[in-house]
Design a protein around this motif. Structure first.
Motif, PDB file in Angstrom:
ATOM      1  N   ALA A  30      56.980  -9.514 -49.661  1.00  0.00           N
ATOM      2  CA  ALA A  30      57.786 -10.723 -49.459  1.00  0.00           C
ATOM      3  C   ALA A  30      56.956 -11.971 -49.705  1.00  0.00           C
ATOM      4  CB  ALA A  30      58.357 -10.731 -48.047  1.00  0.00           C
ATOM      5  N   VAL A  31      55.711 -11.960 -49.220  1.00  0.00           N
ATOM      6  CA  VAL A  31      54.828 -13.111 -49.433  1.00  0.00           C
ATOM      7  C   VAL A  31      54.580 -13.328 -50.920  1.00  0.00           C
ATOM      8  CG1 VAL A  31      52.472 -13.950 -49.125  1.00  0.00           C
ATOM      9  CG2 VAL A  31      53.706 -12.984 -47.184  1.00  0.00           C
ATOM     10  N   GLN A  32      54.312 -12.247 -51.644  1.00  0.00           N
ATOM     11  CA  GLN A  32      54.062 -12.359 -53.079  1.00  0.00           C
ATOM     12  C   GLN A  32      55.290 -12.879 -53.821  1.00  0.00           C
ATOM     13  OE1 GLN A  32      52.815  -8.318 -53.865  1.00  0.00           O
ATOM     14  NE2 GLN A  32      50.632  -8.843 -53.674  1.00  0.00           N
ATOM     15  N   ALA A  33      56.462 -12.406 -53.425  1.00  0.00           N
ATOM     16  CA  ALA A  33      57.698 -12.860 -54.071  1.00  0.00           C
ATOM     17  C   ALA A  33      57.927 -14.349 -53.825  1.00  0.00           C
ATOM     18  CB  ALA A  33      58.893 -12.056 -53.550  1.00  0.00           C
ATOM     19  N   ARG A  34      57.716 -14.796 -52.571  1.00  0.00           N
ATOM     20  CA  ARG A  34      57.914 -16.213 -52.261  1.00  0.00           C
ATOM     21  C   ARG A  34      56.881 -17.066 -52.998  1.00  0.00           C
ATOM     22  NH1 ARG A  34      60.881 -13.272 -50.265  1.00  0.00           N
ATOM     23  NH2 ARG A  34      61.604 -13.530 -52.408  1.00  0.00           N
ATOM     24  N   ALA A  35      55.641 -16.561 -53.105  1.00  0.00           N
ATOM     25  CA  ALA A  35      54.594 -17.311 -53.805  1.00  0.00           C
ATOM     26  C   ALA A  35      54.950 -17.476 -55.280  1.00  0.00           C
ATOM     27  CB  ALA A  35      53.248 -16.603 -53.652  1.00  0.00           C
ATOM     28  N   THR A  36      55.492 -16.419 -55.878  1.00  0.00           N
ATOM     29  CA  THR A  36      55.893 -16.491 -57.289  1.00  0.00           C
ATOM     30  C   THR A  36      57.007 -17.514 -57.475  1.00  0.00           C
ATOM     31  OG1 THR A  36      55.278 -14.183 -57.687  1.00  0.00           O
ATOM     32  CG2 THR A  36      56.844 -15.181 -59.221  1.00  0.00           C
ATOM     33  N   GLU A  37      57.986 -17.498 -56.576  1.00  0.00           N
ATOM     34  CA  GLU A  37      59.096 -18.462 -56.663  1.00  0.00           C
ATOM     35  C   GLU A  37      58.583 -19.897 -56.543  1.00  0.00           C
ATOM     36  OE1 GLU A  37      62.616 -15.652 -54.711  1.00  0.00           O
ATOM     37  OE2 GLU A  37      61.524 -17.096 -53.482  1.00  0.00           O
ATOM     38  N   TRP A  38      57.665 -20.114 -55.627  1.00  0.00           N
ATOM     39  CA  TRP A  38      57.153 -21.467 -55.416  1.00  0.00           C
ATOM     40  C   TRP A  38      56.259 -21.913 -56.574  1.00  0.00           C
ATOM     41  CZ3 TRP A  38      58.864 -25.356 -53.138  1.00  0.00           C
ATOM     42  CH2 TRP A  38      58.063 -26.467 -52.818  1.00  0.00           C
ATOM     43  N   ASP A  39      55.430 -20.993 -57.095  1.00  0.00           N
ATOM     44  CA  ASP A  39      54.562 -21.335 -58.228  1.00  0.00           C
ATOM     45  C   ASP A  39      55.383 -21.759 -59.448  1.00  0.00           C
ATOM     46  OD1 ASP A  39      52.296 -20.844 -56.788  1.00  0.00           O
ATOM     47  OD2 ASP A  39      51.930 -18.845 -57.627  1.00  0.00           O
ATOM     48  N   THR A  40      56.542 -21.145 -59.627  1.00  0.00           N
ATOM     49  CA  THR A  40      57.428 -21.527 -60.735  1.00  0.00           C
ATOM     50  C   THR A  40      57.853 -22.984 -60.600  1.00  0.00           C
ATOM     51  OG1 THR A  40      58.264 -19.267 -60.951  1.00  0.00           O
ATOM     52  CG2 THR A  40      59.623 -21.032 -61.888  1.00  0.00           C
ATOM     53  N   ARG A  41      58.184 -23.401 -59.378  1.00  0.00           N
ATOM     54  CA  ARG A  41      58.593 -24.801 -59.147  1.00  0.00           C
ATOM     55  C   ARG A  41      57.423 -25.759 -59.321  1.00  0.00           C
ATOM     56  NH1 ARG A  41      62.148 -20.685 -57.921  1.00  0.00           N
ATOM     57  NH2 ARG A  41      64.264 -21.582 -57.826  1.00  0.00           N
TER      58      ARG A  41
END
Length: 246
Positions: A30-41
């Motif tokens: 979950a942490v990795q998924a949220r980090a990927t979403e935020w890095d995209t922004r």
């Protein structure tokens, strides 16, 4: 030999370790998924800001819509950051749709910045001047060998100009300088075109292209223009043959 109670306790401990390991894996995922979403922004924000930085005169102060969108995203980011710093589980970000609202606010802020950069780009392009397309020039110019040669050069230069325009708001001022040079080259080439010609000349040249130029079209005005602006040697007079029944 371990007793039944000891075996039961060992089994229970093993299950607990498995449960904790599985929970840790889920949290890590979950942490990795949220980090990927935020890095995209964050990447989109960096790209939009780079494009805005190309036009410092337009963004000495941020446009209101950009500033407001940034403030909304920043407020939600601080809220999420404070939550995690207090030791909350990653799943806590979903309470009251905080994470969803944060991503939406970041997207809105990035769109506002990208739109502002695109508007600045369009204004700068308008100030530089829009170049006429080769097809437009070809439709206006008398079809002479000299004009054809100049037009061929114009088409080549125009391709480079059009490629710069199509790419959208640039991420460096080098592109603006390149566009300015491309426009300058096009204007120099276009200056070599002969666009003005009397209507009689245009009628004659169109008739030549269509293969039906009568000698009546070759007036003194046309001859004088051809001598000054064309190569008269490329024209010949032929007698139209009429089949006869012998």
């Amino acid at each position: 030999m371990p007793t039944l109670m000891e075996r039961s306790q060992a089994a229970r401990a093993g299950l607990e370790r498995a449960r904790l390991a599985n929970q840790t894996r889920k949290q890590l995922s979950a942490v990795q998924a949220r980090a990927t979403e935020w890095d995209t922004r964050i990447s989109a924000r960096s790209a939009a800001r780079k494009r805005m930085a190309v036009f410092p005169d337009h963004f000495a102060t941020l446009p209101q819509e950009v500033a407001e969108a940034d403030a909304a995203a920043a407020a939600l980011a601080r809220e999420a950051q404070a939550l995690l710093r207090r030791g909350a589980d990653i799943e806590a970000l979903y309470e009251e749709n905080l994470w969803t609202r944060l991503l939406a606010a970041a997207d809105s802020a990035n769109k506002a910045a990208a739109d502002a950069a695109r508007t600045a780009w369009e204004q700068v392009r308008e100030e530089m001047g829009t170049m006429e397309t080769p097809a437009s020039l070809e439709a206006r110019m008398p079809r002479t060998p000299a004009n054809e040669r100049v037009l061929a050069n114009y088409k080549t230069q125009y391709q480079q100009y059009a490629a710069l325009v199509r790419q959208g708001a640039p991420s460096s001022q080098a592109v603006l300088h390149e566009l300015s040079r491309a426009i300058e080259r096009l204007r120099e080439v276009q200056a070599g075109l002969t666009l003005a010609a009397p209507e009689a000349v245009r009628v004659f040249l169109r008739a030549v292209q269509q293969g039906n130029a009568g000698i009546d079209l070759l007036t003194p005005e046309v001859v004088a223009w051809l001598q000054a602006n064309d190569d008269p040697a490329r024209f010949v007079v032929r007698v139209r043959t009429v089949p006869a029944w012998a």
